[in-house]
Write a protein that holds these residues in place. Sequence first.
Motif, mmCIF file in Angstrom:
data_model
loop_
_atom_site.group_PDB
_atom_site.id
_atom_site.type_symbol
_atom_site.label_atom_id
_atom_site.label_comp_id
_atom_site.label_asym_id
_atom_site.label_seq_id
_atom_site.Cartn_x
_atom_site.Cartn_y
_atom_site.Cartn_z
ATOM 1 N N LEU A 188 12.297 8.099 -2.959
ATOM 2 C CA LEU A 188 11.513 9.031 -2.616
ATOM 3 C C LEU A 188 10.134 8.765 -3.358
ATOM 4 O O LEU A 188 9.110 8.884 -2.540
ATOM 5 C CB LEU A 188 12.004 10.253 -3.648
ATOM 6 N N VAL A 189 9.918 8.066 -4.354
ATOM 7 C CA VAL A 189 8.730 7.739 -4.927
ATOM 8 C C VAL A 189 7.996 6.879 -3.876
ATOM 9 O O VAL A 189 6.928 6.897 -3.825
ATOM 10 C CB VAL A 189 8.685 7.322 -6.095
ATOM 11 N N ALA A 190 8.644 5.834 -3.564
ATOM 12 C CA ALA A 190 8.211 4.829 -2.323
ATOM 13 C C ALA A 190 7.776 5.481 -1.225
ATOM 14 O O ALA A 190 6.626 5.047 -0.710
ATOM 15 C CB ALA A 190 9.388 3.668 -2.225
ATOM 16 N N VAL A 191 8.643 6.534 -0.845
ATOM 17 C CA VAL A 191 8.074 7.170 0.498
ATOM 18 C C VAL A 191 6.952 7.945 0.211
ATOM 19 O O VAL A 191 6.179 7.956 1.132
ATOM 20 C CB VAL A 191 9.207 8.236 0.887
ATOM 21 N N ILE A 192 6.974 8.432 -0.990
ATOM 22 C CA ILE A 192 5.508 9.462 -1.439
ATOM 23 C C ILE A 192 4.551 8.554 -1.405
ATOM 24 O O ILE A 192 3.263 8.850 -0.691
ATOM 25 C CB ILE A 192 5.945 10.299 -2.654
ATOM 26 N N VAL A 193 4.505 7.490 -2.020
ATOM 27 C CA VAL A 193 3.527 6.643 -2.500
ATOM 28 C C VAL A 193 3.164 6.072 -0.841
ATOM 29 O O VAL A 193 1.781 5.973 -0.783
ATOM 30 C CB VAL A 193 4.035 5.263 -3.470
ATOM 31 N N PHE A 194 4.069 5.449 0.057
ATOM 32 C CA PHE A 194 3.641 5.025 1.244
ATOM 33 C C PHE A 194 3.052 6.159 2.039
ATOM 34 O O PHE A 194 2.043 5.750 2.870
ATOM 35 C CB PHE A 194 5.053 4.663 1.901
ATOM 36 N N VAL A 195 3.457 7.511 1.991
ATOM 37 C CA VAL A 195 2.879 8.456 2.810
ATOM 38 C C VAL A 195 1.303 8.737 2.204
ATOM 39 O O VAL A 195 0.436 8.954 2.912
ATOM 40 C CB VAL A 195 3.563 9.780 2.508
ATOM 41 N N LYS A 196 1.092 8.691 0.842
ATOM 42 C CA LYS A 196 0.004 8.870 0.170
ATOM 43 C C LYS A 196 -1.021 7.754 0.496
ATOM 44 O O LYS A 196 -2.227 7.986 0.863
ATOM 45 C CB LYS A 196 0.130 8.861 -1.130
ATOM 46 N N ILE A 197 -0.739 6.447 0.624
ATOM 47 C CA ILE A 197 -1.617 5.325 0.896
ATOM 48 C C ILE A 197 -1.575 4.812 2.414
ATOM 49 O O ILE A 197 -2.493 4.070 2.482
ATOM 50 C CB ILE A 197 -1.224 4.266 -0.307
ATOM 51 N N ARG A 198 -0.875 5.129 3.054
ATOM 52 C CA ARG A 198 -0.538 4.761 4.500
ATOM 53 C C ARG A 198 -1.813 5.030 5.150
ATOM 54 O O ARG A 198 -2.550 4.194 5.696
ATOM 55 C CB ARG A 198 0.566 5.376 5.232
ATOM 56 N N GLU A 199 -2.343 6.225 5.125
ATOM 57 C CA GLU A 199 -3.463 6.551 6.030
ATOM 58 C C GLU A 199 -4.838 5.923 5.384
ATOM 59 O O GLU A 199 -5.639 5.539 6.280
ATOM 60 C CB GLU A 199 -3.745 8.064 5.922
ATOM 61 N N PRO A 200 -5.019 5.970 3.865
ATOM 62 C CA PRO A 200 -6.125 5.148 3.439
ATOM 63 C C PRO A 200 -6.222 3.790 4.056
ATOM 64 O O PRO A 200 -7.133 3.173 4.352
ATOM 65 C CB PRO A 200 -6.097 5.523 2.093
ATOM 66 N N ILE A 201 -4.848 3.103 3.872
ATOM 67 C CA ILE A 201 -4.910 1.611 4.241
ATOM 68 C C ILE A 201 -5.127 1.559 5.765
ATOM 69 O O ILE A 201 -6.021 0.623 6.063
ATOM 70 C CB ILE A 201 -3.518 1.160 3.771
ATOM 71 N N LEU A 202 -4.546 2.317 6.549
ATOM 72 C CA LEU A 202 -4.985 2.095 7.926
ATOM 73 C C LEU A 202 -6.233 2.444 8.387
ATOM 74 O O LEU A 202 -6.752 1.825 9.236
ATOM 75 C CB LEU A 202 -4.009 3.297 8.682
ATOM 76 N N ARG A 203 -7.023 3.518 7.599
ATOM 77 C CA ARG A 203 -8.280 3.811 7.899
ATOM 78 C C ARG A 203 -9.196 2.650 7.568
ATOM 79 O O ARG A 203 -10.165 2.147 8.321
ATOM 80 C CB ARG A 203 -8.913 4.974 6.984
ATOM 81 N N TRP A 204 -8.861 2.104 6.150
ATOM 82 C CA TRP A 204 -9.577 0.972 5.873
ATOM 83 C C TRP A 204 -9.541 -0.467 6.821
ATOM 84 O O TRP A 204 -10.391 -1.073 7.110
ATOM 85 C CB TRP A 204 -9.192 0.365 4.508
ATOM 86 N N TYR A 205 -8.245 -0.541 7.400
ATOM 87 C CA TYR A 205 -7.964 -1.699 8.132
ATOM 88 C C TYR A 205 -8.658 -1.408 9.698
ATOM 89 O O TYR A 205 -9.279 -2.363 9.984
ATOM 90 C CB TYR A 205 -6.387 -1.675 8.276
ATOM 91 N N TYR A 206 -8.836 -0.351 10.237
ATOM 92 C CA TYR A 206 -9.424 0.121 11.311
ATOM 93 C C TYR A 206 -10.974 -0.172 11.158
ATOM 94 O O TYR A 206 -11.768 -0.572 11.970
ATOM 95 C CB TYR A 206 -8.915 1.465 12.024
ATOM 96 N N PHE A 207 -11.696 0.447 10.144
ATOM 97 C CA PHE A 207 -12.901 0.342 9.816
ATOM 98 C C PHE A 207 -13.186 -1.195 9.769
ATOM 99 O O PHE A 207 -14.453 -1.316 10.163
ATOM 100 C CB PHE A 207 -13.287 1.093 8.626
ATOM 101 N N THR A 208 -12.489 -1.958 9.078
ATOM 102 C CA THR A 208 -12.889 -3.279 8.800
ATOM 103 C C THR A 208 -12.735 -4.252 9.875
ATOM 104 O O THR A 208 -13.538 -5.143 10.224
ATOM 105 C CB THR A 208 -11.884 -3.817 7.572
ATOM 106 N N PHE A 209 -11.426 -3.987 10.349
ATOM 107 C CA PHE A 209 -11.200 -5.044 11.607
ATOM 108 C C PHE A 209 -11.282 -4.503 13.075
ATOM 109 O O PHE A 209 -11.121 -5.342 14.056
ATOM 110 C CB PHE A 209 -9.739 -5.552 11.380
ATOM 111 N N HIS A 210 -11.563 -3.323 13.172
ATOM 112 C CA HIS A 210 -11.503 -2.832 14.590
ATOM 113 C C HIS A 210 -12.880 -1.950 14.569
ATOM 114 O O HIS A 210 -12.717 -0.595 14.671
ATOM 115 C CB HIS A 210 -10.240 -2.120 15.004
ATOM 116 N N PRO A 211 -13.934 -2.646 14.893
ATOM 117 C CA PRO A 211 -15.241 -1.883 15.138
ATOM 118 C C PRO A 211 -15.217 -1.184 16.445
ATOM 119 O O PRO A 211 -14.435 -1.488 17.338
ATOM 120 C CB PRO A 211 -16.312 -2.987 15.214
ATOM 121 N N HIS A 212 -16.262 -0.241 16.505
ATOM 122 C CA HIS A 212 -16.195 0.617 17.698
ATOM 123 C C HIS A 212 -16.626 -0.583 18.882
ATOM 124 O O HIS A 212 -17.455 -1.492 18.890
ATOM 125 C CB HIS A 212 -17.076 1.683 17.722
ATOM 126 N N PRO A 213 -15.835 -0.438 20.285
ATOM 127 C CA PRO A 213 -16.065 -1.303 21.089
ATOM 128 C C PRO A 213 -17.723 -1.457 21.573
ATOM 129 O O PRO A 213 -18.138 -2.466 21.925
ATOM 130 C CB PRO A 213 -15.076 -0.886 22.271
#
Length: 318
Positions: A188-213
């Motif tokens: 449960l802690v792992a799921v909560i942590v994953f849910v909590k950090i999933r969006e920030p990590i994905l946002r960082w990933y998209y902002f860093t490695f996927h600039p606007h076309p």
Amino acid sequence: MNVGGIQYRAAFGYGFATDEQVARALGRLTFSVTDCRHIGIGNIARGVRVVSEKSEYDNALVVESVLRRAVEFAWQACPLRFIFGVRETSELRLDVGSVELYLPNGMLAIRAHSFRGDSAFHPGSSYAWQAVENVGAEQRAREAAAAVEREREAQRQAWLRQQQKESEEFWASVQDFLQMMGYLAVLLVAVIVFVKIREPILRWYYFTFHPHPVEPIVRSALNLDHMLDGNALAAALREVPPNNRILREVRIVQGERLVARMKRVSERLIREDLARARTDYERAAFISIQEAIGLAAVALERAKAAHEASRSVREKAA
């Protein structure tokens, strides 16, 4: 009963069994003298041991007959006489100290004490046993009691083992339950942590490695290297990924940043005076940036509205 001229009183008062009854119950009997002597003044020690071939001695009449036979055997096998002073008389003493009946397995079954009747100097007229013990019955009773006690102890030990087993199984179940709950808590802690950090990590990933076309195009236009097509820019900013909420939100933010950057460059160029542009091409490129800013702003607002509508529909469905 008159035996050898004296009155023999039965130990149990029932009478005597026949020789045939004795043989059926005990089989052949073997008699032997265990003690035969004078002890002290006027006392004798005379004992008889009887060994049977069978073990059925519960009949009191059979026991009476065995005791009587043992007494007669003692008189014959151990003739002790009265002593008067220092002189032994001719009269035989009839008292018997003890008779013991043993079964074929060696167990003592009957013990008779003190067959008495003698007077001081001659035989009496009546003789009787002072005590007859059913040692075998007492032994069987003790063994039965011991067996009952062993059975009770065995049952108690079995109960204790069962209680211990149930206790161990209970605590094992508790331990398994707690272990399972621990695993679930970690999950449960792992799921909560994953849910909590999933969006920030994905946002960082998209902002860093996927600039606007359109970023390379906008960057080139801001350097006044080429003309910027406002309609194409607006169309690119309006198009966002339909099935990826996080990337869609990132694209909107990236678009807002591009528009804001274009506004800052436009304002800077105005301050620096458009007339200072070196060529007509640069002036035309600057004008295309200003036109694209308006179109891009409208496109971003439409993209935001579409995103909000999509999120509202998902929330209602949930």
